[in-house]
Enzyme design. Structure first.
Site, PDB file in Angstrom:
ATOM      1  N   GLU A 181     -91.448   7.492  52.409  1.00  0.00           N
ATOM      2  CA  GLU A 181     -89.666   7.177  52.036  1.00  0.00           C
ATOM      3  C   GLU A 181     -89.139   6.138  52.958  1.00  0.00           C
ATOM      4  O   GLU A 181     -88.267   5.456  52.533  1.00  0.00           O
ATOM      5  CB  GLU A 181     -89.091   8.444  51.740  1.00  0.00           C
TER       6      GLU A 181
ATOM      7  N   HIS B  28     -95.192  -0.154  33.538  1.00  0.00           N
ATOM      8  CA  HIS B  28     -94.151   0.564  33.625  1.00  0.00           C
ATOM      9  C   HIS B  28     -94.258   2.062  33.818  1.00  0.00           C
ATOM     10  O   HIS B  28     -93.596   2.763  33.588  1.00  0.00           O
ATOM     11  CB  HIS B  28     -93.563   0.479  31.795  1.00  0.00           C
TER      12      HIS B  28
ATOM     13  N   SER C  38     -89.899  21.082  55.033  1.00  0.00           N
ATOM     14  CA  SER C  38     -88.450  21.299  54.952  1.00  0.00           C
ATOM     15  C   SER C  38     -87.960  22.368  55.695  1.00  0.00           C
ATOM     16  O   SER C  38     -88.542  23.272  56.042  1.00  0.00           O
ATOM     17  CB  SER C  38     -88.298  21.629  53.266  1.00  0.00           C
TER      18      SER C  38
ATOM     19  N   LYS D  15     -92.786  23.237  51.397  1.00  0.00           N
ATOM     20  CA  LYS D  15     -92.864  21.636  51.118  1.00  0.00           C
ATOM     21  C   LYS D  15     -93.738  20.821  52.023  1.00  0.00           C
ATOM     22  O   LYS D  15     -93.698  21.281  53.265  1.00  0.00           O
ATOM     23  CB  LYS D  15     -91.256  21.247  51.506  1.00  0.00           C
TER      24      LYS D  15
END
Ligand code: ARG
Length: 462
Positions: free
Chosen positions: A294, A160, A281, A287
């Site tokens: 992803e 979990h 970014s 960033k």
């Protein structure tokens, strides 16, 4: 209708297709990828025509030469595709006929685009399957290498996404490798079933020309010829199954990517992606985003969509060829192409990611990770597991309420709990080493698993 732009089937017709009907039916943009396998399949068909005495040796040689030349022209971008070309099969036949005149017109005897397109697509997907197999093997190799490096690196195993029990990083990495090993197995079984030639099936009912499908299949390097000509031209389960295998594999890649993205999240800080597999970014200078992971995660959705497209396409379709089946290729090509894009990128990310061994070990200071070890210590002394679970839970609750930690417990408190050596159990190395069950997280198990995976990778068929 002029002879030049008349479709292959124009004889019975007095009018050409309406431009919008032609535009709807034209599949060349997609099926041009089949050009080289269409040439291979057509050459095998020419030999079948020769064996049956329908063309002589010189004619067969000329047809083969013209097919190869058209194939080269297409591969090198020299072949012009006028709008009248419906699909790659008719374009290649037209090219051959333009070179050879009457002899070219003999090419299509005893075959149909129905048996040709299935054979082409099988050949194309088998080659794609072999490339994908090689890319999956490379990924598994990379995972196994990283797992061997980290056979002893402890980290919190989670359920979990909450801390559960200590594991080793190598063990977690190999969980991905085992899933991918099953994908290799699935690919292998799929390719064995797919290695079937449809040539000789014709449009639906074979032909009267005495062509031998078995010899044609062997010439194409396929394991067998069709057993039923209606099944041969109308079934697409090899496409659906390829997409199912691709979709399962993409799911595995997405879960691996999900782990990479999570581990490199700064709130965990368990790993850092190499700069070459991260992106910045456009606005926020600090960033470093896990875009490779992803995107690898997201592509599974696209491939699942490809599977759904073909499944929906086939559902309820009566047997025999239907033009609906033309829609099988775009999803099949898309899934193969997508996997060939994702696999090398995720392999590079895995091979270069830096694992923050200290952060993973530091996270193992969470005492809850050892609760099950404490309960099992009681069980080894004969306490029924339910009672051991309750007693351990109560100990945690008390320590929590008192604002203390398990590490603060005095010897007599451990004795009262029933595990005098309890403090020693709060140790990740000890916890994983104590799990001697094969397939568990201990360093020995990680090495044994890696040893088991090596032959699975090495013994792949080329
Ligand atoms: N382009 C078609 C396909 O991809 C080839 C078969 C056409 N056959 C036919 N009967 N219209 O499926």
């Amino acid at each position: 209708m002029t002879d030049d732009d008349a479709p292959l089937w124009a004889g019975r017709f007095s009018a050409p297709p309406a431009p919008e009907a032609h535009a709807l039916g034209r599949s060349l943009r997609v099926d041009v990828r089949l050009a080289s396998v269409d040439v291979d399949a057509s050459i095998a068909h020419v030999r079948a025509l020769q064996d049956a005495g329908l063309v002589d040796a010189d004619e067969a040689a000329s047809l083969e030469e013209a097919l190869a030349a058209v194939g080269d022209d297409i591969a090198e971008g020299r072949f012009a595709f006028p709008d009248a070309d419906e699909d790659i099969h008719s374009a290649i036949e037209r090219g051959v006929t333009e070179r050879l005149g009457d002899l070219g017109a003999k090419l299509h005897a005893g075959r149909s685009r129905n048996d040709l397109v299935v054979t082409d697509l099988r050949l194309w997907l088998l080659a794609a399957g072999r490339r994908i197999d090689g890319l999956v093997v490379a990924l598994v190799e990379s995972i196994v290498a990283r797992a061997r490096e980290h056979a002893e690196t402890v980290m919190p195993g989670t359920t979990h996404a909450r801390f559960a029990q200590p594991v080793t990083l190598g063990h977690h990495l190999l969980a991905h490798a085992w899933a991918l090993a099953r994908d290799l197995d699935r690919l292998h079984q799929w390719s064995e079933r797919t290695s079937t030639s449809a040539l000789g099936a014709g449009a639906i009912a074979t032909s009267t020309l005495g062509l031998d499908p078995d010899t044609t299949a062997a010439r194409l390097g396929l394991h067998r010829a069709f057993a039923n000509s209606i099944d041969a031209v109308g079934d697409r389960d090899f496409v659906q199954e390829f997409l199912a295998v691709a979709s399962i594999c993409a799911t595995h890649l997405s879960r691996l990517a999900g782990d990479l993205a999570r581990w490199t999240d700064e709130s965990l800080g368990w790993a850092t992606l190499d700069e070459r597999y991260s992106t910045g970014s456009s606005m926020m200078p600090q960033k470093r985003n896990p875009d490779t992971a992803e995107l690898a995660r997201s592509k599974a959705a696209r491939i699942a969509g490809d599977l759904v497209t073909v499944t929906a396409l086939l559902q309820g379709l009566p047997l025999g060829y239907h033009r609906d089946l033309q829609e099988d290729k775009e999803p099949a090509f898309d899934a193969a192409h997508t996997l060939e894009l994702v696999l090398p990128a995720i392999t590079g990310a895995v091979a270069t990611v830096t694992f923050n061994v200290e952060a993973m070990r530091a996270a193992c200071a969470d005492e809850g990770l050892y609760a099950t070890d404490l309960a099992e210590a009681l069980v080894r002394d004969g306490v029924p597991f339910r009672e051991a679970h309750r007693r351990t839970g109560e100990l945690l609750k008390r320590v929590d309420a008192e604002g203390r930690s398990l590490a603060d417990l005095a010897d007599d408190e451990w004795k009262a709990f029933g595990v005098p050596h309890g403090a020693e159990l709060l140790d990740p190395d000890r916890s994983v080493a104590a799990r001697t069950t094969p397939g568990g997280p201990s360093p020995e198990s990680v090495r044994a698993q890696a040893d088991m995976l090596e032959p699975i990778i090495r013994e792949r068929e080329p």
